[in-house]
Design a protein around this motif. Structure first.
Motif, PDB file in Angstrom:
ATOM      1  N   TYR A 107     -10.831   6.040   1.341  1.00 49.98           N
ATOM      2  CA  TYR A 107      -9.407   5.887   1.650  1.00 49.98           C
ATOM      3  C   TYR A 107      -8.560   6.302   0.455  1.00 49.98           C
ATOM      4  N   ASP A 108      -7.330   6.709   0.753  1.00 51.62           N
ATOM      5  CA  ASP A 108      -6.366   6.966  -0.308  1.00 51.62           C
ATOM      6  C   ASP A 108      -5.765   5.657  -0.792  1.00 51.62           C
ATOM      7  N   VAL A 109      -5.443   4.769   0.164  1.00 51.28           N
ATOM      8  CA  VAL A 109      -4.797   3.493  -0.161  1.00 51.28           C
ATOM      9  C   VAL A 109      -5.412   2.401   0.706  1.00 51.28           C
ATOM     10  N   VAL A 110      -5.800   1.293   0.073  1.00 51.14           N
ATOM     11  CA  VAL A 110      -6.223   0.104   0.806  1.00 51.14           C
ATOM     12  C   VAL A 110      -5.238  -1.007   0.465  1.00 51.14           C
ATOM     13  N   VAL A 111      -4.469  -1.452   1.453  1.00 52.82           N
ATOM     14  CA  VAL A 111      -3.522  -2.551   1.252  1.00 52.82           C
ATOM     15  C   VAL A 111      -4.291  -3.858   1.407  1.00 52.82           C
ATOM     16  N   HIS A 112      -4.133  -4.737   0.425  1.00 50.88           N
ATOM     17  CA  HIS A 112      -4.923  -5.965   0.361  1.00 50.88           C
ATOM     18  C   HIS A 112      -4.005  -7.118  -0.023  1.00 50.88           C
ATOM     19  N   ILE A 113      -4.259  -8.284   0.557  1.00 51.88           N
ATOM     20  CA  ILE A 113      -3.482  -9.483   0.238  1.00 51.88           C
ATOM     21  C   ILE A 113      -4.401 -10.484  -0.440  1.00 51.88           C
ATOM     22  N   GLY A 114      -4.068 -10.857  -1.662  1.00 52.64           N
ATOM     23  CA  GLY A 114      -4.895 -11.802  -2.402  1.00 52.64           C
ATOM     24  C   GLY A 114      -5.407 -11.198  -3.692  1.00 52.64           C
ATOM     25  N   ALA A 115      -6.392 -11.866  -4.268  1.00 47.67           N
ATOM     26  CA  ALA A 115      -6.943 -11.402  -5.543  1.00 47.67           C
ATOM     27  C   ALA A 115      -7.570 -10.030  -5.375  1.00 47.67           C
ATOM     28  N   PRO A 116      -7.311  -9.087  -6.298  1.00 46.40           N
ATOM     29  CA  PRO A 116      -7.924  -7.759  -6.195  1.00 46.40           C
ATOM     30  C   PRO A 116      -9.424  -7.831  -6.372  1.00 46.40           C
ATOM     31  N   GLY A 117     -10.097  -6.731  -6.022  1.00 45.94           N
ATOM     32  CA  GLY A 117     -11.557  -6.680  -6.063  1.00 45.94           C
ATOM     33  C   GLY A 117     -12.092  -6.390  -7.449  1.00 45.94           C
ATOM     34  N   PRO A 118     -13.141  -5.569  -7.524  1.00 46.59           N
ATOM     35  CA  PRO A 118     -13.789  -5.270  -8.805  1.00 46.59           C
ATOM     36  C   PRO A 118     -12.815  -4.678  -9.820  1.00 46.59           C
ATOM     37  N   MET A 119     -13.102  -4.895 -11.086  1.00 46.51           N
ATOM     38  CA  MET A 119     -12.207  -4.459 -12.154  1.00 46.51           C
ATOM     39  C   MET A 119     -12.122  -2.941 -12.271  1.00 46.51           C
ATOM     40  N   ASP A 120     -13.107  -2.216 -11.711  1.00 47.43           N
ATOM     41  CA  ASP A 120     -13.083  -0.765 -11.857  1.00 47.43           C
ATOM     42  C   ASP A 120     -12.162  -0.096 -10.831  1.00 47.43           C
ATOM     43  N   GLN A 121     -11.532  -0.884  -9.967  1.00 48.04           N
ATOM     44  CA  GLN A 121     -10.606  -0.324  -8.993  1.00 48.04           C
ATOM     45  C   GLN A 121      -9.214  -0.183  -9.605  1.00 48.04           C
ATOM     46  N   LEU A 122      -8.512   0.893  -9.200  1.00 46.94           N
ATOM     47  CA  LEU A 122      -7.118   1.036  -9.579  1.00 46.94           C
ATOM     48  C   LEU A 122      -6.290   0.148  -8.659  1.00 46.94           C
ATOM     49  N   VAL A 123      -5.485  -0.732  -9.236  1.00 41.69           N
ATOM     50  CA  VAL A 123      -4.723  -1.703  -8.453  1.00 41.69           C
ATOM     51  C   VAL A 123      -3.261  -1.629  -8.858  1.00 41.69           C
ATOM     52  N   THR A 124      -2.369  -1.619  -7.857  1.00 42.40           N
ATOM     53  CA  THR A 124      -0.943  -1.689  -8.138  1.00 42.40           C
ATOM     54  C   THR A 124      -0.328  -2.732  -7.218  1.00 42.40           C
ATOM     55  N   THR A 125       0.494  -3.614  -7.783  1.00 39.61           N
ATOM     56  CA  THR A 125       1.125  -4.672  -6.994  1.00 39.61           C
ATOM     57  C   THR A 125       2.317  -4.111  -6.224  1.00 39.61           C
ATOM     58  N   LEU A 126       2.358  -4.401  -4.926  1.00 40.04           N
ATOM     59  CA  LEU A 126       3.430  -3.906  -4.070  1.00 40.04           C
ATOM     60  C   LEU A 126       4.537  -4.938  -3.891  1.00 40.04           C
ATOM     61  N   ALA A 127       4.145  -6.208  -3.755  1.00 46.38           N
ATOM     62  CA  ALA A 127       5.149  -7.250  -3.509  1.00 46.38           C
ATOM     63  C   ALA A 127       4.539  -8.617  -3.791  1.00 46.38           C
ATOM     64  N   PRO A 128       5.365  -9.569  -4.249  1.00 45.14           N
ATOM     65  CA  PRO A 128       4.865 -10.935  -4.402  1.00 45.14           C
ATOM     66  C   PRO A 128       4.718 -11.587  -3.030  1.00 45.14           C
ATOM     67  N   ASN A 129       3.817 -12.540  -2.934  1.00 40.17           N
ATOM     68  CA  ASN A 129       3.589 -13.209  -1.658  1.00 40.17           C
ATOM     69  C   ASN A 129       3.088 -14.627  -1.924  1.00 40.17           C
ATOM     70  N   HIS A 130       3.900 -15.612  -1.546  1.00 38.79           N
ATOM     71  CA  HIS A 130       3.504 -17.012  -1.720  1.00 38.79           C
ATOM     72  C   HIS A 130       2.690 -17.475  -0.517  1.00 38.79           C
ATOM     73  N   ARG A 131       1.823 -18.421  -0.771  1.00 42.64           N
ATOM     74  CA  ARG A 131       1.094 -19.063   0.323  1.00 42.64           C
ATOM     75  C   ARG A 131       1.669 -20.469   0.507  1.00 42.64           C
TER      76      ARG A 131
END
Length: 303
Positions: free
Chosen positions: A139-163
């Protein structure tokens, strides 16, 4: 000589269960597929498909063409993308994955806007219960909610989200008073099993910064957040859900926040990027549109 069109054609065959299925995918008749396959086999001088059974089975030579063809096709695609990126052109196929609920509401409209804004590109959206578990390089982009996965992934925060901890007024009217997290151990709790989290250990931070954890025994559990929300609306118990998912229910009075002075760990909305796609023009263009759609946060305007 085998051409890139030949490789693309054979890749469809290799991923199909029958020639008829291949014909549907290629939008041609089964005889046309058979004729083209025969011409390709004559070109390479070997049989690529075993036609002895009902199912489409590759010969050893067919498996070699499929695997090597995938490498060649990927290299051609990467070269085309690299040249397009040099020009700043948005082209190629954008592949996006996202969670079911959030994906339907907030990602699908952005994929549509991307396709409308960039007619030279195509796009697909895969909705999944666990998008972060998908093969990121597909995939080009995987949108995910919660803690990011492995440290070797490129991660960018899109928006804050409270539970938020929520329950229906009907449930709370008949439940024992809930004055602290410890009281939740004696309540009916609803758990969503996702992201490999320990879903029965609920963690809180209090008004004065104190930490509290409580181990709940779920009365009902599901891997689908929409199901959990419907159970809560039906007076079945207390749940933890993302702010974006329940803000309308809270505003309408269908749900009420429980222990509002205690905070749960946030579950920010992030984009996981495959290293190969992280800087492509189409990824940059899509992320720009997605960020724009989340500013200001659309669900906060509902509250």
């Amino acid at each position: 000589m085998i051409t890139s069109d030949d490789l693309a054609f054979f890749a469809v065959l290799a991923q199909s269960r029958s020639l008829a299925e291949s014909a549907r995918k290629l939008n041609v008749t089964p005889p046309a597929v058979t004729q083209r396959l025969r011409a390709l086999e004559e070109k390479v001088g070997v049989r690529l498909i075993d036609r002895s059974g009902r199912r489409l089975v590759l010969t050893e030579e067919g498996s070699l063409v499929a695997s090597q063809g995938a490498i060649v096709s990927a290299a051609i695609e990467a070269l085309g993308e690299a040249l397009a990126d040099r020009r700043g052109a948005v082209r190629g196929h954008l592949r996006v994955a996202a969670p079911h609920g959030f994906g339907r509401l907030y990602v699908a409209p952005v994929v549509e806007a991307f396709a409308r804004a960039h007619p030279g590109a195509t796009a697909s959206l895969q909705l999944s219960d666990h998008p972060a578990a998908l093969l990121i390089e597909s995939y080009d982009v995987v949108v995910h909610i919660g803690a990011p996965g492995p440290m070797d992934q490129l991660v960018t925060t899109l928006a804050p989200n409270h539970r938020l901890l929520c329950a229906s007024p009907g449930y709370l009217a008949r439940a024992a008073p809930i004055l602290s997290p410890a009281d939740l151990a004696r309540q009916r709790c609803l758990a969503i099993r996702e992201n490999e989290e320990d879903v029965t250990l609920w963690r809180f931070t209090g008004p004065d910064g104190e930490n509290a954890t409580v181990r709940v025994t779920p009365t009902m559990a599901s891997n689908d957040g929409a199901v959990i929300r419907e159970w809560a609306l039906a007076d079945q118990g207390i749940m933890i859900r993302s702010e974006w998912n329940v803000v309308e229910d809270l505003a309408a009075g269908r749900l009420r926040q429980v222990l509002p002075g205690w905070r749960l760990p946030s579950a920010d909305i992030v984009a996981l990027l495959g290293a190969r796609h992280g800087r492509s023009a189409r990824t940059t263009a899509f992320l720009s549109l997605l960020r724009q759609s989340l500013k200001p946060l659309p669900w906060q305007s509902m509250g």
